[in-house]
Design a protein around this motif. Structure first.
Motif, PDB file in Angstrom:
ATOM      1  N   VAL A   1       9.668  -0.865  -7.963  1.00 39.25           N
ATOM      2  CA  VAL A   1       8.558  -1.193  -7.063  1.00 39.25           C
ATOM      3  C   VAL A   1       8.501  -0.188  -5.931  1.00 39.25           C
ATOM      4  O   VAL A   1       7.546   0.190  -5.313  1.00 39.25           O
TER       5      VAL A   1
ATOM      6  N   ALA B   1       0.968   6.655  -4.790  1.00 36.97           N
ATOM      7  CA  ALA B   1       1.054   6.742  -3.176  1.00 36.97           C
ATOM      8  C   ALA B   1       2.209   7.735  -2.768  1.00 36.97           C
ATOM      9  O   ALA B   1       2.366   7.794  -1.508  1.00 36.97           O
ATOM     10  N   LEU B   2       3.308   7.901  -3.808  1.00 36.87           N
ATOM     11  CA  LEU B   2       4.457   8.865  -3.169  1.00 36.87           C
ATOM     12  C   LEU B   2       4.378  10.163  -3.242  1.00 36.87           C
ATOM     13  O   LEU B   2       5.528  10.951  -3.147  1.00 36.87           O
TER      14      LEU B   2
ATOM     15  N   VAL C   1       0.857  -1.324  -0.079  1.00 37.28           N
ATOM     16  CA  VAL C   1      -0.052  -0.013   0.057  1.00 37.28           C
ATOM     17  C   VAL C   1       0.611   1.005  -0.164  1.00 37.28           C
ATOM     18  O   VAL C   1       0.387   2.283  -0.521  1.00 37.28           O
ATOM     19  N   ALA C   2       2.113   1.164   0.784  1.00 34.28           N
ATOM     20  CA  ALA C   2       3.002   2.454   0.592  1.00 34.28           C
ATOM     21  C   ALA C   2       3.443   2.758  -0.672  1.00 34.28           C
ATOM     22  O   ALA C   2       3.708   3.770  -1.003  1.00 34.28           O
ATOM     23  N   ARG C   3       3.604   1.598  -1.414  1.00 34.24           N
ATOM     24  CA  ARG C   3       3.965   1.933  -3.060  1.00 34.24           C
ATOM     25  C   ARG C   3       2.875   2.047  -3.955  1.00 34.24           C
ATOM     26  O   ARG C   3       3.228   3.080  -4.762  1.00 34.24           O
ATOM     27  N   TYR C   4       2.042   1.259  -3.788  1.00 36.16           N
ATOM     28  CA  TYR C   4       0.933   1.405  -4.963  1.00 36.16           C
ATOM     29  C   TYR C   4      -0.430   1.808  -4.634  1.00 36.16           C
ATOM     30  O   TYR C   4      -1.306   1.969  -5.008  1.00 36.16           O
ATOM     31  N   GLY C   5      -0.590   2.169  -3.192  1.00 39.26           N
ATOM     32  CA  GLY C   5      -1.682   3.067  -2.693  1.00 39.26           C
ATOM     33  C   GLY C   5      -2.844   2.084  -2.217  1.00 39.26           C
ATOM     34  O   GLY C   5      -2.618   0.864  -2.626  1.00 39.26           O
TER      35      GLY C   5
ATOM     36  N   PHE D   1      -5.251   1.230  -3.657  1.00 41.21           N
ATOM     37  CA  PHE D   1      -5.808   0.513  -4.690  1.00 41.21           C
ATOM     38  C   PHE D   1      -5.137  -0.946  -5.009  1.00 41.21           C
ATOM     39  O   PHE D   1      -6.137  -1.621  -5.474  1.00 41.21           O
TER      40      PHE D   1
ATOM     41  N   ARG E   1       6.283  12.629  -0.839  1.00 38.67           N
ATOM     42  CA  ARG E   1       7.042  11.781  -0.022  1.00 38.67           C
ATOM     43  C   ARG E   1       8.339  11.636  -0.753  1.00 38.67           C
ATOM     44  O   ARG E   1       8.452  11.922  -1.840  1.00 38.67           O
TER      45      ARG E   1
END
Lengths: 156, 180
Positions: B130, B35-36, A88-92, A94, B39
């Motif tokens: 990734v 999501a970044l 989730v931290a990387r791809y949300g 989603f 950040r």
């Protein structure tokens, strides 16, 4: 002669089966429990590229990468929550087919219950309304009815 | 509720539904926010494409720049390449992230088509990819001087994308830079 032909046929059908095994790689797990968790998590994680597929079903390069990561992290002893947080931290949010119970997703989780409550409430309201519409006539109505009946009888 | 108003309930329901559906027509179902955003650019220890020297996060931040994820197997990357060259020529620093590619093919590509990149980070295994939340190529990240990711564009950068979305952000970040 017949045996050779049979062997040839068997070899040929085996070759036909090759592409089927080449599609999705297999991983060795040190523990049976890890394999079960792998299966569960790879079905819950959504492929970012080919939306509407989970990473277990998708053959997109990114899904291959995520499956490899999943395998690595499981073998390294990560918990389900740690793995999901990593993704989730990387791809949300989603990437999760089962979004966590926070933020806007709360609305998503509660909407069915909310709609059910609204439905039950409106049915109750309608039933109460119907019960109030009683069929008995009050004295004034009774009088009006008798008057009407009297006039029609006179017409006859 | 007066019975007269009750008659309008279906109409009101229809209008609400229509408004939602109309909005849905112009939404892109493939759009996926990164999501970044806001950040920091993830840490990495990789190598540079041309000379194999080690490259890490501190080597590539310090001024606002674009980070372009590309590969020789990516056809759209070939489409956007000339425009990236044009941007680089006009003074926009662009770093390349050579994503899951073969070094030899990538070097040949830069030789044949020109090299718009300040440096190229070799991400052969896609690990930086990734960490960045990359799911395909091309993708381009706008990173400010502090190494904070400010925007992600998925797909080809052309004149329209630059003019309408990236350039305004770019100017905003550059303006912050000049007023400490």
């Amino acid at each position: 002669m017949k045996l050779i032909r049979l062997c040839g046929l068997a070899l040929f059908t085996l070759l036909l089966a090759l592409p089927a095994t080449a599609v999705i790689e297999t991983y060795e797990f040190s523990d049976r429990e890890l394999e079960l968790r792998y299966r569960e998590l790879s079905q819950e994680l959504r492929c970012p590229k080919c939306q509407n597929q989970n990473i277990a079903d998708s053959n997109a390069p990114i899904s291959q990468d995520l499956r490899r990561l999943l395998h690595q992290q499981l073998e390294a002893g990560a918990t389900d929550a740690e793995i999901l947080n990593f993704m989730v931290a990387r791809y949300g949010e989603f990437v999760r087919y089962r979004p966590s119970f926070n933020g806007v997703a709360v609305l998503l989780w509660l909407a069915p219950i909310l709609l059910l409550l609204i439905g039950v409430a409106s049915v109750l309201l309608m039933m109460r309304g119907r019960r109030q519409q009683s069929t008995a006539l009050d004295p004034a109505e009774q009088q009006e009815l008798s008057a009407l009946l009297a006039t029609t009888e006179k017409d006859d | 509720m007066p019975p007269r108003l009750k008659l309008f309930l279906p109409l009101i329901l229809f209008l609400v539904l229509a408004a939602f559906l109309y909005r849905g027509l112009s939404l892109d179902p493939m759009a996926m926010p990164s999501a970044l955003i806001d950040r920091p650019l993830p840490e990495f220890r990789l190598t540079e494409l041309a000379d194999n020297r080690p490259l890490e996060r501190d080597d590539v931040i310090g001024e606002p720049a674009l980070f372009n994820v590309w590969a020789t197997w990516c056809i759209s990357c070939r489409v956007e390449h000339p425009y990236l060259q044009q941007l680089a020529d006009s003074g926009v620093p662009i770093y390349g992230i050579n994503y899951k590619d073969e070094d030899e093919a990538a070097r040949r590509w830069l030789q044949d088509l020109g090299n718009p990149y300040r440096a190229n980070i070799v991400d052969r295994e896609g690990t930086l990819g990734v960490d960045l939340g990359v799911y395909g190529a091309p993708e381009t990240y706008l990173v400010d001087a502090d190494g904070i990711i400010r925007y992600r564009h998925v797909g080809v950068i052309d004149e329209r994308v630059w003019r309408d979305t990236l350039e305004p952000l770019w100017r905003e970040i550059a303006a912050l830079e000049s007023t400490p």
